[in-house]
Design a protein around this motif. Sequence first.
Motif: not given
Length: 444
Positions: A356-381
């Motif tokens: 829906v246009p104009e719907m907000p999605c603010p992204i917090p600045s205080g969260i540190t994201w580090n060292n995240i791995t996705l390995r051997n993941i399959t998404l079907y359809d």
Amino acid sequence: MFSVVFSCFITVACISYTICGRVIDFEAIGGIAGDDRLSTCRKNTHLLNQTVNSLQTNDTIVFPSNRTFWLIGGIYARRLAHVTFQIDGVLKFSDNFLQWPRDSRTHLVLDCFYFEQLDHVTFTSANTENQKGIIDGSGNRWWGIVEYLVIRGDRPRLLVIYNSTNLLVENILLKNSPKWTFYGKDVANLEIRHTDVDARRHPAVQWHDLDELTAFNTDGFDISGTNVWIHDCNIWNDDDCIAVKQQDSRSIHSTCSENMLFERINASGVGLSIGSVGASVAHSCVRNITFRDCTMYNTFKGIYLKSRPGDEGHTGEISNILYENIQIYNASQWAIWFGPQQAAFKGACSLLWPFVPEMPCPIPSGITWNNITLRNITLYDPQISPGVIVGNTSNPMKNILFDNVVVKNPGSHPWGDKYYACSNVEGIAQGDTQPVPPCFKHYK
């Protein structure tokens, strides 16, 4: 990229009277089976509260098979040690929410079961994989759009264990909780195995359609603490299937939720989740978490990592996270989401974003994201574009690795041939990853 050192102390149930203490048959001491009248619910609940709070070291309380004992909320105990709950029959809670007991101070409904300061406590059944002991919250009367607007979050959780250590939960079906199903809050050394969650509006439903999703907040396993192993479980619900939650300011066992392993789990709901991380804790953190060898059929969300707006000056951390060997089939919403929590409260990313246009999605600045791995993941359809990976401009996500993340027959809406919303991320794609998120570097 990292390794998880995992240890968990396993409690072994005692059933020998001479070696292990008393075996207490709930029916033999006056528990009434097969009667759902409110007066009986109250009698059984009163008796169970008395009995549980009189348990001694190495006691076992047994709920016999082929018996259904009706209860109402407010079953509470603390400081139990070396005891076993053997649920061979059914513990079923009344759906009479108008008569549900309430806290005298807050006036909120009491949880079905609330335990704290447990040590070496086991919840088990003698039944086989095909016939588990059952705790049934009769949640259907609590669910629905109208019910949610009227009572909102004032609904009981099925089983809450707080500030406890050395726990085993096995061979149990946790069914139709009015709200969260299992909440292990500030726990250490917890193992859950061969224990299933089933919370659905219609017994035969196999999709999370709009009607099914009105079973709001029926989280499967919500966990905070350290040294947790959940494995060989089945989950169907309409909120987080598993959610690793941050510790709060009163936590005893660790300052972070850390050192957890979730494996061989079949799940369908709103994700194998981390978070939401943020909110009111001065520094919240979730780290050293592994999900592996899991399957998700007809799920709503798949892999779901989420931050939440925090108070001024508060920070958070999501680090050292591994998802490995996971198959996701027919995800009806986001199969992969790294970013702000989607929710209906102020400051969250709108549930309607970006459709829906104009719907907000603010992204917090205080969260540190580090060292995240996705390995051997399959998404079907996946029914829509595969996912969202969005960090904050001033504090981007770092060391994000997609290793053999393969999407087969992705939907085209809303991201088209970009496939992912991807921004403010330092990411690498390698192996057979296809399609590659547009803001990642690609190394074959």
